[in-house]
Write an enzyme that holds these catalytic residues in place. Structure first.
Site, mmCIF file in Angstrom:
data_model
loop_
_atom_site.group_PDB
_atom_site.id
_atom_site.type_symbol
_atom_site.label_atom_id
_atom_site.label_comp_id
_atom_site.label_asym_id
_atom_site.label_seq_id
_atom_site.Cartn_x
_atom_site.Cartn_y
_atom_site.Cartn_z
ATOM 1 N N TYR A 14 13.769 -14.400 -16.473
ATOM 2 C CA TYR A 14 13.853 -14.010 -15.063
ATOM 3 C C TYR A 14 13.878 -12.483 -14.959
ATOM 4 O O TYR A 14 14.898 -11.882 -14.612
ATOM 5 C CB TYR A 14 15.096 -14.619 -14.401
ATOM 6 C CG TYR A 14 14.997 -16.108 -14.193
ATOM 7 C CD1 TYR A 14 14.258 -16.639 -13.131
ATOM 8 C CD2 TYR A 14 15.623 -16.995 -15.054
ATOM 9 C CE1 TYR A 14 14.154 -18.000 -12.941
ATOM 10 C CE2 TYR A 14 15.527 -18.363 -14.861
ATOM 11 C CZ TYR A 14 14.789 -18.854 -13.806
ATOM 12 O OH TYR A 14 14.679 -20.210 -13.620
ATOM 13 N N GLU A 56 8.762 -28.806 -15.716
ATOM 14 C CA GLU A 56 10.161 -28.344 -15.636
ATOM 15 C C GLU A 56 10.547 -27.979 -14.202
ATOM 16 O O GLU A 56 9.834 -27.230 -13.534
ATOM 17 C CB GLU A 56 10.400 -27.144 -16.546
ATOM 18 C CG GLU A 56 11.874 -26.753 -16.600
ATOM 19 C CD GLU A 56 12.180 -25.725 -17.662
ATOM 20 O OE1 GLU A 56 13.336 -25.666 -18.115
ATOM 21 O OE2 GLU A 56 11.264 -24.965 -18.049
ATOM 22 N N ASP A 107 17.395 -26.789 -19.242
ATOM 23 C CA ASP A 107 18.319 -26.445 -20.324
ATOM 24 C C ASP A 107 19.731 -26.351 -19.755
ATOM 25 O O ASP A 107 19.997 -26.850 -18.671
ATOM 26 C CB ASP A 107 17.893 -25.120 -20.974
ATOM 27 C CG ASP A 107 17.596 -24.052 -19.935
ATOM 28 O OD1 ASP A 107 18.333 -23.995 -18.930
ATOM 29 O OD2 ASP A 107 16.630 -23.284 -20.103
ATOM 30 N N ASP A 157 20.341 -23.867 -14.873
ATOM 31 C CA ASP A 157 19.179 -23.317 -14.199
ATOM 32 C C ASP A 157 18.021 -24.301 -14.084
ATOM 33 O O ASP A 157 17.427 -24.460 -13.023
ATOM 34 C CB ASP A 157 18.714 -22.058 -14.939
ATOM 35 C CG ASP A 157 17.398 -21.537 -14.408
ATOM 36 O OD1 ASP A 157 17.375 -21.112 -13.244
ATOM 37 O OD2 ASP A 157 16.396 -21.586 -15.152
#
Length: 615
Positions: free
Chosen positions: A319, A566, A164, A161
């Site tokens: 999410y 990120e 990670d 995703d």
């Protein structure tokens, strides 16, 4: 002396008294006198007889008779010209060519090529040889097998995703839907950039994995996989994909599989991903039909097993889904385009469904497309149907409403209105100053450009915002200013796309990019030193769009601050879509027809002409 005339008269013959010499001399005098004056033509003919003239030669060409001399000259000139032309052609073909150089690609095209590379870096499973990211390798080849409770034993593949190694199906499906949508509309632009095969490969990598996460060969299912890996944020010592900082290639801990049985939002989004991809791969009939079948199964499950996927799960932290009604409208629209089945269109244009999805009550996030809220995208998608096919009753009322709503939130993007604040540097605050703003901005840039292109293709010069009329160029200008901000036209002169330009984030929050490829296997905690160092990442994560600046245009290039550094595949998918829409300017229009390739004619075809009359 007289002689007798035989006709009855006398004939006088004069006798010459001179001698022969005298006669000869007299004759010579007469000849000289005659020769001394020029003779006329008659005299010459008398004396010399007819003189011979040179005969001209002619060539009979059938339709015309020409002089042989002219014919020979003409043929010679033609042959000579042919030889000269052949010699020139020989020189042209044998000498090295110096074609004028094509114009350099624009910034959007250059950025597009890099943004697609991010997906190569996010791949999980056994990588293809052409993956082209030197510091990545095969990873997590036991996904599904290591969890005995999972009904799916082969969950290898798909995409990590973000920074990670978790595979979240909800944002991953949205990313594949966005990429497929951009290919359907702008395949010619992808081809011009030399990236059409690449983007299709990126999509197929994702859809191949999604087909593994449920029983795609069945007509009815009772569960789907929603997540592989866990990201426990409690700080516990057990190894997991959040606690450990290690390369995906080195992961040796168990990766649990999370399934759901009531997850309408997730299943409908997965259906949208497979349905949109089926249009992308329509030339591969077997694969396209497999995708359509899987989409039908998922959408049926979404409608039958109502519920939000994230309730009471770890996904609620990362999410969280706020509703599944928007996925019903969004997924139903894609199902209609993929199948041509009017029942899906009836569902997605149901006013009650749209009301549940929030189409008419507004709200602070109204008109903002994201991995959680698909309503804005669904309305643009259905506006397309009204503009180009105009199906009429019984769909016209809802389609007209969606068209009007789309026009309203397109107005909200413009700087003349105050629906959203802007930073001093010009970045629109679609998330109202909350962190990680860029993913929302790039989605809006894509929708604005796309809606502008829709109007151009429909020969509509613009639209009204209240009493004021705005041209389609205003929307494209909005999209350009926002994407230009992402690419470096901002107060910090920082490109938020890694690898684009010279000044971009060097400490991207990403495990694989932050650990050097030095043949040393770092354990769960062993990689923390790479997480906490202030040095730049040893591996450049080319094409990653980071989370972005704050509401004051500030940015902290720190690996540990994921709200700035990120990247995510959902954010990058929106960026790719916006970049391809803007690339090449307005030289190439959208593809109006491919989206409707599975849609039957809206109205009955005219009857065939009668057969020819025969006596």
């Amino acid at each position: 002396m007289y002689g007798r005339d035989p006709w009855g008269g006398s004939l006088e013959i004069a006798a010459d008294s001179g001698t022969d010499d005298d006669r000869s001399r007299n004759l010579n005098d007469i000849d000289r006198a005659a020769l001394s004056k020029p003779l006329d033509e008659t005299q010459q003919s008398w004396l010399l007889g007819p003189h011979e003239q040179k005969k001209k030669k002619y060539v009979d060409l059938g339709c015309v008779v020409v002089s042989k001399k002219i014919f020979v000259w003409t043929v010679g000139i033609i042959l000579g010209a042919g030889l000269i032309a052949g010699f020139i052609a020989l020189l042209v073909n044998t000498l090295p060519h110096h074609h004028p150089k094509p114009p350099p690609p624009d910034n959007y095209t250059l950025a597009l090529r890099k943004a697609l590379m991010f997906f190569n870096a996010q791949r999980s499973g056994k990588l293809p040889k052409h993956n082209n990211v030197s510091w990545r390798g095969n990873s997590c080849l036991q996904d599904g097998k290591s969890d005995p409770s999972s009904i799916s034993k082969n969950l290898v593949g798909g995409y990590y995703d973000a920074g990670d190694a978790i595979k979240f199906n909800f944002p991953q499906s949205f990313a594949m839907t966005m990429l497929s949508w951009s290919v359907i509309e702008y395949s010619a632009k992808y081809e011009a950039a030399g990236e059409l095969n690449h983007i299709k490969d990126v999509i197929k990598w994702g859809t191949d994995y999604l087909l593994k996460t449920f029983n795609s060969s069945a007509d009815t299912i009772d569960r789907v996989v929603m997540q592989v890996g866990i990201g426990d944020t409690s700080g516990g010592p057990s190894p997991n994909d959040h606690y450990c900082w290690m390369r995906p290639e080195d992961i040796d801990y168990d990766r649990p599989v999370t399934e759901c049985h009531s997850c309408s939002d997730l299943a409908a989004e997965m259906a949208a991903a497979l349905a949109s991809a089926s249009i992308v791969f329509k030339d591969n009939k077997a694969y396209s039909e497999k995708l359509v079948h899987g989409a039908k199964t998922l959408f049926k499950f979404a409608r039958d097993q109502r519920g939000r996927y994230s309730v009471g799960t770890e996904a609620e932290i990362f999410y969280n889904s706020t509703s599944y009604w928007d996925e019903f409208v969004w997924g139903g629209a894609w199902m209609y385009y993929a199948t041509g089945n009017n029942s899906y269109l009836s569902l997605s244009t149901n006013i009650k469904m749209a009301t549940h999805a929030g189409a008419f009550w507004g709200g602070q996030d109204y008109g903002v497309l994201s991995w959680d809220n698909k309503l804005a995208g669904a309305q643009v998608l259905l506006t397309r149907l009204r503009l180009f096919l105009s199906p009429g009753y019984p769909y016209e009322e809802a389609l007209k409403t969606f068209h009007n709503q789309t026009s309203i939130y397109m107005c909200s993007f413009l700087p003349f209105f105050t629906s959203f604040n802007r930073t001093k540097g010009g970045l629109i605050q679609l998330n109202h100053g909350r962190p990680q703003p860029l993913q929302y901005v790039v989605n809006a840039a894509f929708l604005a450009t796309l809606f502008s292109d829709y109007m151009d293709a429909a020969d509509t010069p613009g639209w009204y915002c209240g009493p004021n009329f705005y041209s389609t160029d205003i929307l494209r200008s909005f999209a350009q200013t926002q994407i230009d901000y992402v690419l470096g036209k901002n107060p910090r002169k920082m490109s938020y796309l890694v690898g684009f330009g010279t000044h971009y984030p060097k400490q991207v929050h990403h495990r694989g990019a932050s650990i050097p490829k030095n043949k040393v296997k770092y354990n769960c905690k062993g990689g923390w030193k790479w997480r906490d160092t202030t040095k730049p990442n040893p591996n450049t994560l080319v094409g990653a769009m980071v989370a972005g600046p704050d509401r004051h245009d500030g940015f902290h290039d720190k690996r540990t601050n994921y709200n700035y550094t990120e990247p995510t595949i959902a954010g990058n998918a929106g960026l790719v879509a916006a970049l391809v829409a803007l690339s090449g300017g307005k030289s190439t229009l959208i593809d109006k027809n491919t989206m409707f390739s599975a849609v039957p004619p809206m109205f009955p075809l005219p009857p065939p002409p009668p057969a020819a009359w025969k006596p």
